[in-house]
Design an enzyme around this catalytic site. Structure first.
Site, short mmCIF file in Angstrom:
data_model
loop_
_atom_site.label_atom_id
_atom_site.label_comp_id
_atom_site.label_asym_id
_atom_site.label_seq_id
_atom_site.Cartn_x
_atom_site.Cartn_y
_atom_site.Cartn_z
N CYS A 85 0.83 -1.21 0.00
CA CYS A 85 0.00 0.00 0.00
C CYS A 85 0.87 1.26 0.00
CB CYS A 85 -0.97 -0.04 1.18
SG CYS A 85 -2.31 1.14 1.04
N HIS A 179 -3.20 -5.54 1.30
CA HIS A 179 -2.59 -5.80 2.61
C HIS A 179 -2.59 -7.29 2.95
CE1 HIS A 179 -2.20 -1.61 3.81
NE2 HIS A 179 -3.38 -1.40 3.23
N GLU A 181 -0.77 -8.67 5.03
CA GLU A 181 -0.52 -8.81 6.47
C GLU A 181 -1.82 -8.82 7.28
OE1 GLU A 181 -0.21 -6.10 4.77
OE2 GLU A 181 -0.81 -4.37 5.98
#
Lengths: 217, 299
Positions: A85, A179, A181
């Site tokens: 991002c 994302h 994560e």
């Protein structure tokens, strides 16, 4: 402290602000010695780096000139790096609207918040492409995401969302508009850990003063 | 965003996720596009668009409401960072309006005059995420149950006095620490005392943290205040009146950003605190009448 070629590679997460803890957790789950990196010394001690999501304007302003200069130097010199991002924006060569690039090492153009405001943030199916991955589908969490508007000739598209490239790789630099994560999909964190291991094997880490480890098996 | 129509908007992960991206950052109250630009250029992670800063709301009195949409649009056009805006507690139509304006986060805020003395907004019903204030763990968990995707301490807004924010952060984080020490059967009674659902209480006891990001707010006026709150365990800082009612807003904004990033480095905090000009004039809590307190609204 030294790390042999088979030891857990040291992967830093650039810790200016944003989703630092989430990346540290994801890296540890796939076997990295993951550390927050907030200064030049810390950056000198890693074999791979994650630039997390956040606001690229904050990264630009709050990192400090010394850390930004060291970041540019190490990433340009081949440090394996994975940006998500805002991390994609930090790596991109061109930022639509004419903003100065932050490191500029990845030959793509991005449009900040190119998919819209938070009301448009979403979870969507992304498709991973060979040769990066032959196992197809994944989940992308897009939050005020940047849009990749140009992909350079030396850049591989790693994943798409519809027709849009949303993950790209150039050498040892990987970046996503989304994302990973925030999901339990570990494949991209495995990639950076693998690249960090190879980097350590091939280069040692001169910043750590360990000398080169050429040919270690 | 769904460029080929397959995206799922407004999921809990997407709502909480934006707050995760703001961690370690400073969210600043602004009342004009120019102030928003000053905040962005100082390194604010987001801005809160409102008509009057809390210190002025406190001074002027009267009913305080959602801001003029025109003013919010002006701020959205001025900056690229997320723009938040406040609705009154329980005023779900103000929240609908803010969602239609496409603000990035809605603060259901005790700083505005509450619209409903019994009920908060059903935040699950919205695509836009909400942040809510809390004074203790039970209040934080009730707001999360209603759908809040981010929690902040209430503090006592508009006073420039950090004492209530400290009390609330210690209460929330101390409450979490206590939960982690309880045995399984004790969690049922704890849920009853916290007036929060058992499942959420059990989750917090297991994880040792809230399921959403926890910021601090209310009375933060100096770089040292911001660092204090970060050392106490806040994941980021809201600064309301502290910046734009100080002598040199741009310098103070920058200093608070630096102090929040380097919260555990006293040398940095000393450096950024030097020659900042006058901080906002603070208010002692015991000079405030009970009806002037904001943090007792919407428990």
């Amino acid at each position: 402290m030294t790390h042999g070629p088979l030891a857990r590679p040291v992967v830093g997460v650039l810790s200016v602000h944003g989703a630092v803890a989430e990346h540290l957790d994801a890296l540890r789950r796939v076997g990295a010695d993951a550390r927050p990196v907030g200064d030049v010394d810390g950056l000198g001690r890693v074999d791979g780096l994650v630039i997390p999501g956040g606001e690229s304007t904050v990264l630009r302003l709050a990192a400090g000139d010394d850390l930004l200069a060291a970041l540019r130097r190490r990433v340009a010199a081949g440090l394996p790096t994975f940006g998500t991002c805002a991390g994609l924006i930090a790596l991109a060569r061109d930022i639509d609207g004419g903003e100065e690039p932050i490191t500029g090492v990845l030959d793509v153009a991005v449009n900040r918040n190119g998919y819209g405001r938070q009301v448009a943030s979403c979870e969507a199916a992304v498709r991973y492409l060979p040769p990066f991955d032959t196992d197809g589908d994944g989940l992308g969490v897009f939050i005020r995401a940047p849009r990749i508007t140009r992909v350079g000739a030396d850049v591989d598209v790693v994943a798409t969302w519809g027709d849009d490239p949303v993950a790209v790789r150039q050498g040892d630099v990987l970046a996503t508009a989304y994302h990973p994560e925030l999901t339990d999909d570990e494949r991209l964190h495995r990639w950076i850990v693998d690249r960090a291991r190879a980097y350590h094997r091939d280069n040692g880490n001169e910043d750590r003063g360990e000398g080169r480890r050429v040919g270690a098996q | 965003m769904a460029q080929d129509g397959n995206g799922q908007v407004g999921t809990p992960r997407v709502k909480a996720g934006l707050a995760q991206m703001l961690k370690g950052g400073v969210i600043m109250d602004v009342t004009t596009p120019d102030q928003a630009k000053v905040a962005e250029e100082a390194g604010a992670a987001a801005v809160m668009a409102l008509e009057r800063i809390p210190a002025d709301i406190r001074k002027d009195g009267g009913v305080s409401r959602m801001s003029d949409p025109e003013m919010i649009r002006g701020i959205q056009e001025a900056v690229t960072i997320p723009v938040m805006a406040k609705c009154r507690i329980g005023h779900f139509v103000e929240a609908q309006v803010l969602q239609s304006l496409e603000v990035d986060y809605i603060d259901e805020s005790e700083v505005l005059t509450p619209a409903d003395e019994a009920n908060h907004v059903d935040k699950h019903a919205f695509t836009i995420p909400f942040v809510c204030g809390a004074t203790d763990l039970g209040e934080a968990l009730r707001r999360i149950t209603e759908g809040a995707a981010m929690i902040r301490s209430k503090g006592e807004a508009g006073t420039g006095n950090v004492v209530e924010a400290v009390r609330h952060m210690r209460s929330i984080l101390g409450g979490i620490r206590r939960l982690t020490t309880l045995s399984g059967e004790e969690l049922y009674a704890a849920a009853k005392e916290l007036r929060a659902p058992y499942e959420l209480v059990a989750q917090v006891a297991r994880d040792g943290r809230l399921p959403v990001v926890l910021f601090t707010a209310g009375g933060i006026a100096t770089p040292a205040d911001a660092a204090l709150m970060m050392q106490l365990g806040a994941e980021g800082v809201f600064v309301g009146s502290g910046i734009f009612s100080s002598g040199d807003p741009a310098a103070r904004a920058r200093a608070i950003v630096e102090a929040t990033r380097h919260f555990d480095d006293p040398a940095v905090i000393a450096r950024v605190s030097t020659s900042l000009g006058p901080a906002m004039v603070g208010i002692e809590m015991d000079t405030l009448a009970p009806e002037a307190l904001l943090h007792t609204r919407g428990l």
